[in-house]
Design a protein around this motif. Structure first.
Motif, PDB file in Angstrom:
ATOM      1  N   UNK A   1      -0.387  10.371 -21.967  1.00 15.65           N
ATOM      2  CA  UNK A   1      -1.355   9.741 -21.055  1.00 15.65           C
ATOM      3  C   UNK A   1      -0.748   9.408 -19.699  1.00 15.65           C
ATOM      4  N   UNK A   2       0.191  10.231 -19.236  1.00 18.24           N
ATOM      5  CA  UNK A   2       0.843  10.002 -17.944  1.00 18.24           C
ATOM      6  C   UNK A   2       0.412  11.065 -16.942  1.00 18.24           C
ATOM      7  N   UNK A   3       0.131  10.630 -15.708  1.00 18.86           N
ATOM      8  CA  UNK A   3       0.024  11.506 -14.545  1.00 18.86           C
ATOM      9  C   UNK A   3       0.974  10.937 -13.501  1.00 18.86           C
ATOM     10  N   UNK A   4       1.876  11.734 -12.987  1.00 16.60           N
ATOM     11  CA  UNK A   4       2.835  11.246 -11.980  1.00 16.60           C
ATOM     12  C   UNK A   4       2.192  11.237 -10.594  1.00 16.60           C
ATOM     13  N   UNK A   5       2.450  10.163  -9.856  1.00 13.42           N
ATOM     14  CA  UNK A   5       1.902  10.012  -8.502  1.00 13.42           C
ATOM     15  C   UNK A   5       3.049   9.666  -7.557  1.00 13.42           C
ATOM     16  N   UNK A   6       3.386  10.575  -6.670  1.00 11.65           N
ATOM     17  CA  UNK A   6       4.422  10.310  -5.672  1.00 11.65           C
ATOM     18  C   UNK A   6       3.788   9.662  -4.447  1.00 11.65           C
ATOM     19  N   UNK A   7       4.590   9.393  -3.433  1.00 11.71           N
ATOM     20  CA  UNK A   7       4.068   8.784  -2.211  1.00 11.71           C
ATOM     21  C   UNK A   7       4.093   7.280  -2.277  1.00 11.71           C
ATOM     22  N   UNK A   8       2.911   6.666  -2.349  1.00 12.79           N
ATOM     23  CA  UNK A   8       2.836   5.215  -2.405  1.00 12.79           C
ATOM     24  C   UNK A   8       2.512   4.580  -1.072  1.00 12.79           C
ATOM     25  N   UNK A   9       1.395   5.015  -0.443  1.00 11.00           N
ATOM     26  CA  UNK A   9       0.858   4.346   0.747  1.00 11.00           C
ATOM     27  C   UNK A   9       1.767   4.448   1.964  1.00 11.00           C
ATOM     28  N   UNK A  10       2.606   5.467   2.025  1.00 11.16           N
ATOM     29  CA  UNK A  10       3.420   5.697   3.219  1.00 11.16           C
ATOM     30  C   UNK A  10       3.395   7.182   3.561  1.00 11.16           C
ATOM     31  N   UNK A  11       3.402   7.515   4.862  1.00 10.28           N
ATOM     32  CA  UNK A  11       3.451   8.923   5.254  1.00 10.28           C
ATOM     33  C   UNK A  11       4.863   9.479   5.129  1.00 10.28           C
ATOM     34  N   UNK A  12       4.961  10.786   5.208  1.00  8.49           N
ATOM     35  CA  UNK A  12       6.260  11.460   5.269  1.00  8.49           C
ATOM     36  C   UNK A  12       6.509  11.825   6.728  1.00  8.49           C
ATOM     37  N   UNK A  13       7.382  11.066   7.372  1.00  4.85           N
ATOM     38  CA  UNK A  13       7.597  11.237   8.803  1.00  4.85           C
ATOM     39  C   UNK A  13       8.776  12.147   9.136  1.00  4.85           C
ATOM     40  N   UNK A  14       9.812  12.088   8.323  1.00  2.00           N
ATOM     41  CA  UNK A  14      11.057  12.776   8.642  1.00  2.00           C
ATOM     42  C   UNK A  14      11.406  13.787   7.559  1.00  2.00           C
ATOM     43  N   UNK A  15      12.373  14.645   7.881  1.00  2.00           N
ATOM     44  CA  UNK A  15      12.860  15.603   6.888  1.00  2.00           C
ATOM     45  C   UNK A  15      13.380  14.879   5.656  1.00  2.00           C
ATOM     46  N   UNK A  16      14.017  13.723   5.869  1.00  2.00           N
ATOM     47  CA  UNK A  16      14.554  12.951   4.762  1.00  2.00           C
ATOM     48  C   UNK A  16      13.441  12.511   3.812  1.00  2.00           C
ATOM     49  N   UNK A  17      12.311  12.073   4.349  1.00  2.00           N
ATOM     50  CA  UNK A  17      11.194  11.649   3.506  1.00  2.00           C
ATOM     51  C   UNK A  17      10.708  12.805   2.630  1.00  2.00           C
ATOM     52  N   UNK A  18      10.613  14.008   3.223  1.00  2.00           N
ATOM     53  CA  UNK A  18      10.201  15.173   2.439  1.00  2.00           C
ATOM     54  C   UNK A  18      11.241  15.521   1.385  1.00  2.00           C
ATOM     55  N   UNK A  19      12.512  15.427   1.748  1.00  2.00           N
ATOM     56  CA  UNK A  19      13.571  15.752   0.787  1.00  2.00           C
ATOM     57  C   UNK A  19      13.550  14.780  -0.395  1.00  2.00           C
ATOM     58  N   UNK A  20      13.386  13.498  -0.119  1.00  2.00           N
ATOM     59  CA  UNK A  20      13.333  12.498  -1.195  1.00  2.00           C
ATOM     60  C   UNK A  20      12.153  12.793  -2.121  1.00  2.00           C
ATOM     61  N   UNK A  21      10.984  13.069  -1.533  1.00  2.00           N
ATOM     62  CA  UNK A  21       9.788  13.331  -2.333  1.00  2.00           C
ATOM     63  C   UNK A  21       9.944  14.586  -3.176  1.00  2.00           C
ATOM     64  N   UNK A  22      10.461  15.654  -2.582  1.00  2.00           N
ATOM     65  CA  UNK A  22      10.624  16.896  -3.323  1.00  2.00           C
ATOM     66  C   UNK A  22      11.664  16.772  -4.428  1.00  2.00           C
ATOM     67  N   UNK A  23      12.730  16.026  -4.174  1.00  2.00           N
ATOM     68  CA  UNK A  23      13.751  15.846  -5.209  1.00  2.00           C
ATOM     69  C   UNK A  23      13.242  14.947  -6.339  1.00  2.00           C
ATOM     70  N   UNK A  24      12.425  13.967  -6.006  1.00  2.00           N
ATOM     71  CA  UNK A  24      11.821  13.135  -7.049  1.00  2.00           C
ATOM     72  C   UNK A  24      10.899  13.994  -7.924  1.00  2.00           C
ATOM     73  N   UNK A  25      10.106  14.861  -7.297  1.00  2.00           N
ATOM     74  CA  UNK A  25       9.238  15.767  -8.051  1.00  2.00           C
ATOM     75  C   UNK A  25      10.052  16.712  -8.927  1.00  2.00           C
TER      76      UNK A  25
END
Length: 442
Positions: free
Chosen positions: A162-186
């Motif tokens: 009964x799990x669905x994973x949800x990344x993000x959390x009410x913040x935009x991805x502004x920098x390359x670092x933000x995208x890298x963190x999100x993709x590595x978490x995924x």
């Protein structure tokens, strides 16, 4: 795996979700962001069983929550991450020590939700932990520890169906670092749970996840946060934009205006009420959403009625009731009618169709419509007359009726011919008198 909450997957036409046995899944969610952080077992039981009785089948909650939950404990004083001697915390070091850790409590709530037939849309972290545009942070994520945390989290809940994973959390991805963190978490989540669970992304207000990550291969469906700004509800526009994107991916509004939140975040403007949350819900689903998420301002924060919560300290004008009192607010009770209406007809074949309405109006009177095999539905928010192009449904004879968004009651109009433009007058009109015209093949 729970029999009541089998794994979810994207359906064949990629417009919605379905259970493992092919049963269409209508997402009726509730925002409970602080569920793991603020509630004890007894209160969590009460919350989940109440929402299940109201026909909610998804709750959205955050592991590292907004209110200082990278550094502060839950209701039992347990913290999610190990605190280093210098006071820093590292997502790669979850605190699992002892007989009743923070994660034991999360385990209990996830299992209790499954027992209630509820899926948990689980955010590994709130967005301020990697992009502190506002909020308390601290920013603790790097690409390396995001991967490690995601892999650990995915492995821990691999067998929770009964799990669905949800990344993000009410913040935009502004920098390359933000995208890298999100993709590595995924990447970590997918390796940890062996790809068993769907993954989506909760964006900042006023946009869809499609703005940042629509083309990422890990994104199974889009989430919209139409948010709590002033003015009329126009969330249908965001849904329409997602619906038109390629590659085709399902979408829904996962954070519209909350019931009883100040309009535009300022209490001088008044508060959103049940008419507002109903309008957002029917607008979004008829525009192409595969479901909808309701929210109440006091419930997401699990506000207990004391003076202030985190950034909202001293804000008695912001939170105007406790979360327990808020559970039975009119908008929450009325969401069951939304789910019942759309589950009563072919969900896989439903598609938005504004051409079904000859006079869609504008602004606060704007109408939305959809049709499916042998049926059409038009939402009129203020009870103004509907001129319907009934021939678009493709049936010689139709049964027409009015469906009340407030009560779920159906009022028959009668059998009509299935061609041309027909005018229908709702049973009542005015603000809060929202009706759905239902046209079904006779």
């Amino acid at each position: 795996m729970s029999e009541s909450t089998p794994l979810l997957r994207v359906n064949g036409n990629r417009r919605g979700l379905e259970k493992a046995d092919g049963t269409p899944f209508f997402w009726l969610g509730d925002t409970a962001w602080e569920l793991f952080h603020k509630l004890n077992r007894e209160d969590a039981d009460f919350y989940l069983r109440t929402r299940a009785e109201q026909s909610f089948n998804v709750v959205q909650a955050v592991a590292l929550a907004e209110f200082d939950n990278g550094t502060t404990g839950n209701v039992y004083g347990r913290k999610p991450l190990t605190v280093r001697p210098d006071g820093r915390v590292d997502p790669a070091l979850p605190d699992e020590e002892g007989d009743y850790s923070y994660w034991d409590h999360v385990d209990y709530i996830v299992q209790t939700a499954a027992d209630c037939g509820i899926y948990v849309a689980l955010l590994p972290t709130w967005g301020d932990k990697f992009n502190r545009m506002w909020g308390t942070g601290p920013e603790i994520f790097t690409p390396d520890n995001a991967y490690a945390y995601g892999r650990w989290l995915g492995s821990r809940y691999k067998r929770a169906s009964n799990i669905v994973w949800v990344l993000g959390g009410d913040r935009p991805l502004h920098t390359r670092l933000h995208f890298d963190i999100t993709n590595q978490l995924a990447r970590g989540l997918k390796e940890g749970d062996e790809g068993r669970h769907l993954i989506t992304f909760h964006p900042n207000g006023g946009v869809s996840s499609s703005l940042h990550v629509h083309h990422e291969p890990w994104l199974d469906f889009n989430m919209i946060q139409s948010s709590h700004s002033m003015g009329e509800r126009t969330n249908y526009r965001l849904v329409q934009q997602d619906y038109a994107k390629l590659p085709v991916k399902p979408t829904l509004d996962a954070e519209p205006c909350y019931e009883d939140i100040p309009r535009g975040f300022h209490s001088d403007n008044g508060y959103f009420d049940e008419a507002d949350v109903r309008k957002a819900a029917y607008y979004a689903v008829l525009a192409g959403g595969f479901g909808h998420t309701y929210g109440h301002h006091s419930v997401w924060a699990m506000y207990d009625g004391s003076s202030g919560t985190g950034e909202f300290a001293g804000s008695g004008e912001s939170f105007i009731m406790s979360w327990k009192d808020a559970l039975r607010r009119p908008g929450a009770e009325q969401m069951r009618h939304l789910r019942r209406l759309f589950e009563s007809r072919d969900m896989n074949g439903r598609e938005p169709d504004q051409e079904l309405i000859a006079n869609p109006y504008t602004g606060s009177n704007y109408m939305t419509a959809a049709r499916g095999p042998g049926y059409g539905i038009v939402y009129c928010p203020n009870g103004l007359p509907v001129e319907a192009n009934v021939g678009r449904i493709g049936a010689d004879r139709l049964l027409a009726s009015w469906y009340c968004a407030r009560t779920g009651a159906s009022r028959p109009i009668g059998e009509i011919e299935g061609g041309g433009v027909r005018r229908f007058q709702p049973p009542s009109s005015g603000r809060g008198c929202d009706w759905l015209l239902c046209l079904d093949q006779a």
